[in-house]
Design a protein around this motif. Sequence first.
Motif, short mmCIF file in Angstrom:
data_model
loop_
_atom_site.label_atom_id
_atom_site.label_comp_id
_atom_site.label_asym_id
_atom_site.label_seq_id
_atom_site.Cartn_x
_atom_site.Cartn_y
_atom_site.Cartn_z
N LEU A 13 50.15 39.65 48.01
CA LEU A 13 49.61 39.00 46.83
C LEU A 13 48.30 38.34 47.20
O LEU A 13 48.27 37.32 47.88
N LEU A 14 47.20 38.96 46.79
CA LEU A 14 45.86 38.46 47.11
C LEU A 14 45.51 37.28 46.22
O LEU A 14 44.90 36.30 46.67
N ASP A 15 45.89 37.35 44.94
CA ASP A 15 45.57 36.27 44.01
C ASP A 15 46.50 36.36 42.80
O ASP A 15 47.01 37.44 42.47
N ALA A 29 50.74 36.45 33.46
CA ALA A 29 50.13 36.34 34.79
C ALA A 29 49.28 37.56 35.10
O ALA A 29 49.60 38.68 34.68
N LEU A 30 48.21 37.33 35.80
CA LEU A 30 47.36 38.38 36.35
C LEU A 30 47.54 38.32 37.86
O LEU A 30 47.37 37.26 38.46
N LEU A 31 47.93 39.44 38.46
CA LEU A 31 48.11 39.52 39.91
C LEU A 31 47.10 40.49 40.49
O LEU A 31 46.85 41.55 39.90
N ALA A 81 28.89 41.30 53.57
CA ALA A 81 29.37 40.11 52.87
C ALA A 81 30.89 39.93 52.98
O ALA A 81 31.41 38.87 52.69
N GLY A 82 31.59 40.98 53.40
CA GLY A 82 33.04 40.86 53.57
C GLY A 82 33.82 41.35 52.38
O GLY A 82 33.38 42.21 51.62
N ASP A 83 34.99 40.78 52.19
CA ASP A 83 35.91 41.19 51.13
C ASP A 83 35.21 41.07 49.77
O ASP A 83 34.71 40.00 49.41
N PRO A 84 35.17 42.16 48.98
CA PRO A 84 34.45 42.12 47.71
C PRO A 84 35.18 41.43 46.56
O PRO A 84 34.58 41.16 45.52
N TYR A 85 36.48 41.13 46.73
CA TYR A 85 37.17 40.41 45.66
C TYR A 85 36.70 38.97 45.67
O TYR A 85 36.83 38.26 46.67
N SER A 86 36.17 38.50 44.55
CA SER A 86 35.68 37.14 44.47
C SER A 86 36.70 36.24 43.78
O SER A 86 37.23 35.32 44.38
N TYR A 87 36.97 36.51 42.49
CA TYR A 87 37.96 35.69 41.78
C TYR A 87 38.32 36.35 40.45
O TYR A 87 37.67 37.30 40.01
#
Length: 168
Positions: A13-15, A29-31, A81-87
């Motif tokens: 679960l990343l977010d 919920a958004l997962l 820049a690393g992992d592209p998932y921001s929020y």
Amino acid sequence: MDDLKAFVGNNRLLDSKTGDLDDSGRPGALLVLDPLAEGFGKLGEGPSRTVLLLVRNASGQLEKAAQNAKMVPCAQCGGIAGDPYSYAQVSKGQFTVVTEGGSREHWSNEYTFAYAPTQKDWQLHEVKREVTDQETGKHKALDLTPKDFGTMRFQDFDPATLPEVTLP
């Protein structure tokens, strides 16, 4: 408290964000799920993440409503820049997912979906794409609406079908 583990499966679960995704007055919920990877992948390679939408049924239990496995790139796909998932964020009847990455040319994407009650589905509502050259300061942005991309359902959305934003 809801047990989101039942929806995570063989992923990390990343977010997670909660809110009224379907404008029903009930929190869903958004997962963002990250496939469990073996070892370290190469830069720019790896499985994309899955965005999963959960809404409440008539008995108040969360159930899967829709998913998309093309919107959030792999953990190694953001360049230097690393992992592209921001929020992600959820507001009444809509949600937004933001990705970004790059190195000298920093890029970002903001995808907003709105719930369409007549279709009982989420439609792409707005896309903001930007790129900035970190050395020269040159910047370019695209703001896209349904008149640019038509009607696009969340589960069918593929960012590759949208116009790219590039610097001259």
